[in-house]
Design a protein around this motif. Structure first.
Motif, mmCIF file in Angstrom:
data_model
loop_
_atom_site.group_PDB
_atom_site.id
_atom_site.type_symbol
_atom_site.label_atom_id
_atom_site.label_comp_id
_atom_site.label_asym_id
_atom_site.label_seq_id
_atom_site.Cartn_x
_atom_site.Cartn_y
_atom_site.Cartn_z
ATOM 1 N N LEU A 187 65.732 -14.010 12.369
ATOM 2 C CA LEU A 187 66.083 -14.744 13.625
ATOM 3 C C LEU A 187 67.478 -13.808 14.172
ATOM 4 C CD1 LEU A 187 65.501 -16.536 16.194
ATOM 5 C CD2 LEU A 187 66.736 -18.024 14.935
ATOM 6 N N TYR A 188 68.369 -14.036 13.352
ATOM 7 C CA TYR A 188 69.617 -13.647 13.627
ATOM 8 C C TYR A 188 69.570 -12.151 13.959
ATOM 9 C CZ TYR A 188 71.206 -18.181 12.079
ATOM 10 O OH TYR A 188 71.529 -19.469 12.013
ATOM 11 N N ASN A 189 68.916 -11.508 13.065
ATOM 12 C CA ASN A 189 68.445 -9.840 13.244
ATOM 13 C C ASN A 189 67.895 -9.629 14.694
ATOM 14 O OD1 ASN A 189 68.491 -7.303 11.963
ATOM 15 N ND2 ASN A 189 66.267 -7.659 11.651
ATOM 16 N N GLU A 190 67.020 -10.318 15.302
ATOM 17 C CA GLU A 190 66.603 -10.288 16.725
ATOM 18 C C GLU A 190 67.710 -10.384 17.689
ATOM 19 O OE1 GLU A 190 63.443 -9.093 17.282
ATOM 20 O OE2 GLU A 190 62.987 -9.169 15.040
ATOM 21 N N PRO A 236 58.595 -12.546 20.582
ATOM 22 C CA PRO A 236 58.273 -11.393 19.863
ATOM 23 C C PRO A 236 59.404 -11.194 18.804
ATOM 24 C CG PRO A 236 58.658 -10.691 22.112
ATOM 25 C CD PRO A 236 58.792 -12.231 22.131
ATOM 26 N N LEU A 237 59.241 -11.076 17.506
ATOM 27 C CA LEU A 237 60.374 -10.693 16.541
ATOM 28 C C LEU A 237 60.271 -9.281 16.447
ATOM 29 C CD1 LEU A 237 59.760 -13.530 14.006
ATOM 30 C CD2 LEU A 237 61.561 -13.295 15.550
ATOM 31 N N GLN A 238 60.981 -8.404 17.237
ATOM 32 C CA GLN A 238 60.454 -6.933 17.269
ATOM 33 C C GLN A 238 61.218 -6.155 16.246
ATOM 34 O OE1 GLN A 238 62.008 -5.191 21.264
ATOM 35 N NE2 GLN A 238 62.760 -7.463 21.901
ATOM 36 N N LYS A 239 61.960 -6.567 15.450
ATOM 37 C CA LYS A 239 62.396 -6.000 14.292
ATOM 38 C C LYS A 239 61.568 -6.212 12.980
ATOM 39 C CE LYS A 239 67.204 -4.554 15.744
ATOM 40 N NZ LYS A 239 67.454 -5.735 16.588
ATOM 41 N N ALA A 243 55.036 -6.065 18.163
ATOM 42 C CA ALA A 243 54.960 -7.611 18.897
ATOM 43 C C ALA A 243 55.511 -7.547 20.238
ATOM 44 C CB ALA A 243 56.043 -8.372 18.064
ATOM 45 N N PHE A 244 56.343 -6.732 20.702
ATOM 46 C CA PHE A 244 56.871 -6.578 22.082
ATOM 47 C C PHE A 244 55.565 -6.070 22.929
ATOM 48 C CE2 PHE A 244 59.315 -5.505 25.935
ATOM 49 C CZ PHE A 244 59.922 -6.493 25.990
ATOM 50 N N GLU A 245 55.229 -4.892 22.541
ATOM 51 C CA GLU A 245 54.241 -4.354 23.193
ATOM 52 C C GLU A 245 53.032 -5.143 23.304
ATOM 53 O OE1 GLU A 245 53.253 -0.397 21.624
ATOM 54 O OE2 GLU A 245 52.121 0.370 23.036
ATOM 55 N N ALA A 246 52.527 -5.959 22.300
ATOM 56 C CA ALA A 246 51.667 -6.858 22.434
ATOM 57 C C ALA A 246 51.797 -8.094 23.332
ATOM 58 C CB ALA A 246 51.261 -7.346 21.121
#
Lengths: 151, 172
Positions: A50-53, B61-64, B69-72
Motif C-alpha cells: 500500500l505504501y508503495n502505491e 488498483p495496486l499499480q506497482k 490493474a490500472f488499465e483494467a
C-alpha cells in the motif's frame, strides 16, 4: 511508545548491505517511519504494498517513508525485489531491535518490532504516532492526516 | 473506526435498489486474486439478499503490484461511459486469469461496445482522474488492502466470507 512532541531519536541503519541511512540527514524533510514485525508475513506485505502505491502522495507532502524491521539488509533486499518496493527498508538488526526499543515499539516476547507508525516533522520532532494491533494493517489515512496538519 | 469518505453519490457505480437498507462498498483491483475470489461470493450475496442490498464498486488498483490493474480499471470506466460498467466489471473478473495486453478490446467487443468510442475513452484523462479520485478516497477511508469493504459507511474488518456470515446472522 514515543508520543507527539518528543524528539525523534537519531539512528543510523543499513538500507542495503552497503548503504546506511542516518535520520539526521533528513532534517528539513518530513519522515514517515513504519515499524513492522517481519518481511514476508502476509499482513506486512499488504501494508508495504500500500505504501508503495502511495509514494507520490508522500512526495507531495515532502515526506520520505522508511520501513523498519529486525530483518537483515539481505533479507530486506530480497523482499524488496520480490515485491517491487520503491522505498528503503531499514535493518534494525545489530544490536537487534535497538532503534525499535528507542522508539518504544519493540515486542520483547516475539523479538520483533511492533506494528507502529511515526510521522516526524522537518525539525526532527515526532508529530504523530500510532500503534496498530499486531494482525491489523493500519492503512495510510492516519499518515496523510498527520502530514496535512504539518502544513 | 474508519468510515467511507466521501459517501456514495451519483458519480459512483451502484447496483441494486436505492431503498436498500444495506449498502456495501467494495474497493477493488481487477487483477487482485483476492478480489477475484470475492467476486462470485458478492454475486451470491446480491442474489440472497436481493433488494435489501445496494452494491457499489470503487477502483483501488495496486499499480506497482499488478501490471494491468490500472488499465483494467480504465477499461471498466470506459465501458461505463456506454452504460455498460457492470457488464465489463463482470467480464474482467470472469476473465481475470487471462488478463494481459490486448484482452480489453476483446472484452469490449464481447459486450457489444462501440469500439471506436471505447478506444478513445481508454485514453481519456477524465477516466484516469476518476480512478485516481477513487484511489484517493480509498486511502482517506482507511483502505489497507484489496478488497476492502464498507457496510453502511463503516469499514468492515474482514473478508468477503465474514461479510456473508455477518449478513446472514443479522437477517435471522
Amino acid at each position: 511508545m514515543l508520543k507527539k512532541g518528543s524528539i525523534a531519536p537519531d539512528f543510523e541503519l543499513k538500507a542495503t548491505p552497503d548503504q546506511n541511512i542516518k535520520l539526521k540527514d533528513f532534517l528539513g524533510k518530513n519522515v514517515i517511519l513504519a515499524f513492522y514485525p517481519a518481511d514476508w508475513s502476509p499482513v506486512c506485505s499488504d501494508q508495504m504494498a500500500l505504501y508503495n502505491e502511495m509514494l507520490k502522495y508522500f512526495t507531495k507532502h515532502n515526506a520520505q517513508i522508511f520501513g523498519v524491521s529486525v530483518d537483515s539488509s539481505w533479507c530486506h533486499l530480497a523482499f524488496q525485489q520480490d515485491r517491487k518496493l520503491h522505498f528503503p527498508l531499514l535493518a534494525d538488526f545489530e544490536p537487534k531491535g535497538e532503534i525499535s526499543k528507542a522508539y518504544g515499539v519493540y515486542d520483547e516476547e516475539a523479538g520483533e518490532s511492533k506494528r507502529a507508525l511515526f510521522v516526524i516533522d522537518k525539525e526532527g520532532k515526532i508529530a504523530w504516532s500510532y500503534l496498530s494491533p499486531k494482525g491489523i494493517n493500519p492503512g495510510a489515512d492516519g499518515i496523510l492526516d498527520a502530514l496535512e496538519e504539518l502544513k | 473506526m474508519s468510515t467511507l469518505k466521501p459517501i456514495v453519490s451519483k458519480i459512483d457505480h451502484i447496483q441494486g435498489s436505492d431503498n436498500a437498507s444495506i449498502e456495501i462498498v467494495e474497493y477493488g483491483d481487477y487483477e487482485c486474486p483476492a478480489c477475484g475470489d470475492a467476486y462470485p461470493i458478492l454475486k451470491e450475496i446480491e442474489e440472497t439478499f436481493g433488494h435489501q442490498i445496494k452494491f457499489v464498486f470503487r477502483n483501488f488498483p495496486l499499480q506497482k503490484a499488478h501490471q494491468f490493474a490500472f488499465e483494467a480499471a480504465v477499461c471498466a470506466e470506459a465501458a461505463g461511459l456506454q452504460n455498460k460498467f457492470w457488464e465489463m466489471h463482470d467480464a474482467l473478473y470472469e476473465n481475470q486469469y487471462r488478463i494481459a495486453e490486448g484482452i480489453f478490446e476483446e472484452l469490449a467487443e464481447s459486450i457489444d461496445l462501440d469500439l471506436e468510442k471505447f478506444k478513445l475513452d481508454m485514453d481519456s484523462s477524465a477516466v484516469k482522474d476518476k480512478i485516481e479520485k477513487d484511489f484517493e478516497s480509498g486511502v482517506r477511508s482507511g483502505v489497507n488492502g484489496t478488497p476492502s469493504f464498507y457496510v453502511n459507511q463503516a469499514k468492515f474488518d474482514g473478508g468477503v466470507a465474514d461479510l456473508y456470515q455477518m449478513l446472514k446472522e443479522s437477517s435471522e
